[in-house]
Design a protein around this motif. Sequence first.
Motif, short mmCIF file in Angstrom:
data_model
loop_
_atom_site.label_atom_id
_atom_site.label_comp_id
_atom_site.label_asym_id
_atom_site.label_seq_id
_atom_site.Cartn_x
_atom_site.Cartn_y
_atom_site.Cartn_z
N GLN A 23 24.73 68.39 106.18
CA GLN A 23 25.28 67.34 105.70
C GLN A 23 24.21 66.12 105.73
OE1 GLN A 23 28.08 66.70 104.22
NE2 GLN A 23 29.72 68.07 105.15
N LEU A 24 23.21 66.32 106.83
CA LEU A 24 22.28 65.39 106.94
C LEU A 24 23.01 63.88 107.32
CD1 LEU A 24 19.12 65.50 104.55
CD2 LEU A 24 19.39 66.18 106.86
N SER A 25 24.02 64.26 107.99
CA SER A 25 24.85 63.02 108.41
C SER A 25 25.74 63.59 109.78
CB SER A 25 25.67 62.34 107.53
OG SER A 25 26.81 61.55 107.85
N PHE A 26 25.48 62.84 111.02
CA PHE A 26 26.51 63.15 112.14
C PHE A 26 27.86 62.70 111.67
CE2 PHE A 26 22.74 62.58 115.49
CZ PHE A 26 22.16 63.61 114.97
N THR A 27 28.36 61.60 111.22
CA THR A 27 29.56 61.26 110.78
C THR A 27 30.37 62.11 109.72
OG1 THR A 27 28.86 59.08 110.81
CG2 THR A 27 30.73 59.45 109.80
N ARG A 28 29.56 62.79 108.66
CA ARG A 28 30.24 63.69 107.80
C ARG A 28 30.41 65.15 108.53
NH1 ARG A 28 26.79 61.04 104.14
NH2 ARG A 28 25.18 62.76 104.35
N ALA A 29 29.22 65.40 109.38
CA ALA A 29 29.52 66.65 110.32
C ALA A 29 30.90 66.38 111.23
CB ALA A 29 28.24 67.05 111.04
N ALA A 30 30.97 65.31 111.90
CA ALA A 30 31.96 65.34 112.59
C ALA A 30 33.36 65.32 111.96
CB ALA A 30 32.04 64.00 113.37
N PHE A 56 15.85 66.49 114.43
CA PHE A 56 16.18 65.25 113.31
C PHE A 56 15.12 64.37 113.62
CE2 PHE A 56 20.03 67.76 113.70
CZ PHE A 56 20.39 67.97 112.43
N THR A 57 14.64 63.56 112.57
CA THR A 57 14.25 62.35 112.71
C THR A 57 15.24 61.33 112.42
OG1 THR A 57 12.03 63.15 111.82
CG2 THR A 57 12.25 60.65 111.91
N ARG A 58 15.62 60.59 113.46
CA ARG A 58 16.64 59.38 112.88
C ARG A 58 15.76 58.20 112.62
NH1 ARG A 58 17.09 63.48 117.19
NH2 ARG A 58 19.10 63.57 118.10
N MET A 59 16.31 57.95 111.31
CA MET A 59 15.73 56.83 110.67
C MET A 59 17.07 55.81 110.27
SD MET A 59 13.45 58.77 107.56
CE MET A 59 14.92 59.63 107.23
N ASN A 60 17.03 54.84 109.95
CA ASN A 60 17.77 53.60 109.68
C ASN A 60 18.93 54.25 108.74
OD1 ASN A 60 19.20 51.23 109.78
ND2 ASN A 60 18.01 50.33 108.09
N ARG A 61 20.01 54.54 109.21
CA ARG A 61 21.37 54.97 108.39
C ARG A 61 20.87 56.40 107.63
NH1 ARG A 61 24.11 49.52 105.43
NH2 ARG A 61 24.40 48.57 107.38
N ALA A 62 19.95 57.22 108.15
CA ALA A 62 19.69 58.31 107.39
C ALA A 62 19.14 59.38 108.51
CB ALA A 62 18.85 58.22 106.53
#
Length: 306
Positions: A23-30, A56-62
């Motif tokens: 998903q490349l998103s913790f929110t969508r994975a949750a 992961f590389t944590r970027m701004n909102r990505a």
Amino acid sequence: MRKKHRRLPSLDLIRGFEAAARQLSFTRAAAELHVTQSAVSRQIKALEDHLEIQLFTRMNRALKLTAEGDALYATAQAVMRQIEEATARLTTRGDERLLTVTTTVSFASLWLVPRLARFRKLQPGTDVRLAATNDMSNLERDRIDVAIRFLEPRLAPAGALPLTGEEVFPVCSPALVRDRARPLKKPADLARQVMLHYDDPGGQWPWLSWTQWLDAFHLGELKPAGIARYSHYDQLIQAAIEGEGVALGRTPLIMRFLKSGALVAPFKDRVAGTREYFIIVAPRAAARPQVGHFVNWLQQESRREQ
């Protein structure tokens, strides 16, 4: 000398990583895994600490996979697919009559269980196994066919079917309303009553507290005559029926008690809840006729009540 093997990470960590990487998103994975965003974030951190690499590389909102994360994702995706396929094959060898359903303890005891006899009468060839729990069961791992979840609509996974919304309002026994010494004419009269609370020391279930309803009517500072706390919502409702105090009623859980007269709503004021009940079908079970019959029956029961 025997070679020391690195302890493998748990399957839950791999599953959380696979969903987040896809998903490349913790929110969508949750939302997909029916856990909180912070739970997924902790799983990824635990996996990175275990492997001693950054995934992961944590970027701004990505999010972006590192080279190491990309390599692990390819393997994790293949492994998870193999496990799901194997589980599906094993499950289909089981008893085709059995339908496994999970939902919260309160929804099971107050709404679903009192109606199950009607489903069994319509579908006598189906055996229902009810797994009531307030934890988010993993549908594939726990071999669950259907889940009824209480969720924020924005967090409902793809394919989830809305069942019913929720309204929140005070309820009590008729005897309490007839008590002239402590009249219940308006919300401020709750100050004369014992208020029945859902015991939530960790603050995990804020939507079950009185706060939202009292704040809606500018009564956030109201002090009741007493407070009684219960660890389960069905216990709280039973206490209200017995006249022990005023409970915060939630539709659809208390509708049958209002219809029977066991409970009454002393005020007309209601607050719409932000969460709704959704039906979620496990992908491996979607084609089973029993599942289709059960989902249709749930929707019919909800429409009948509304």
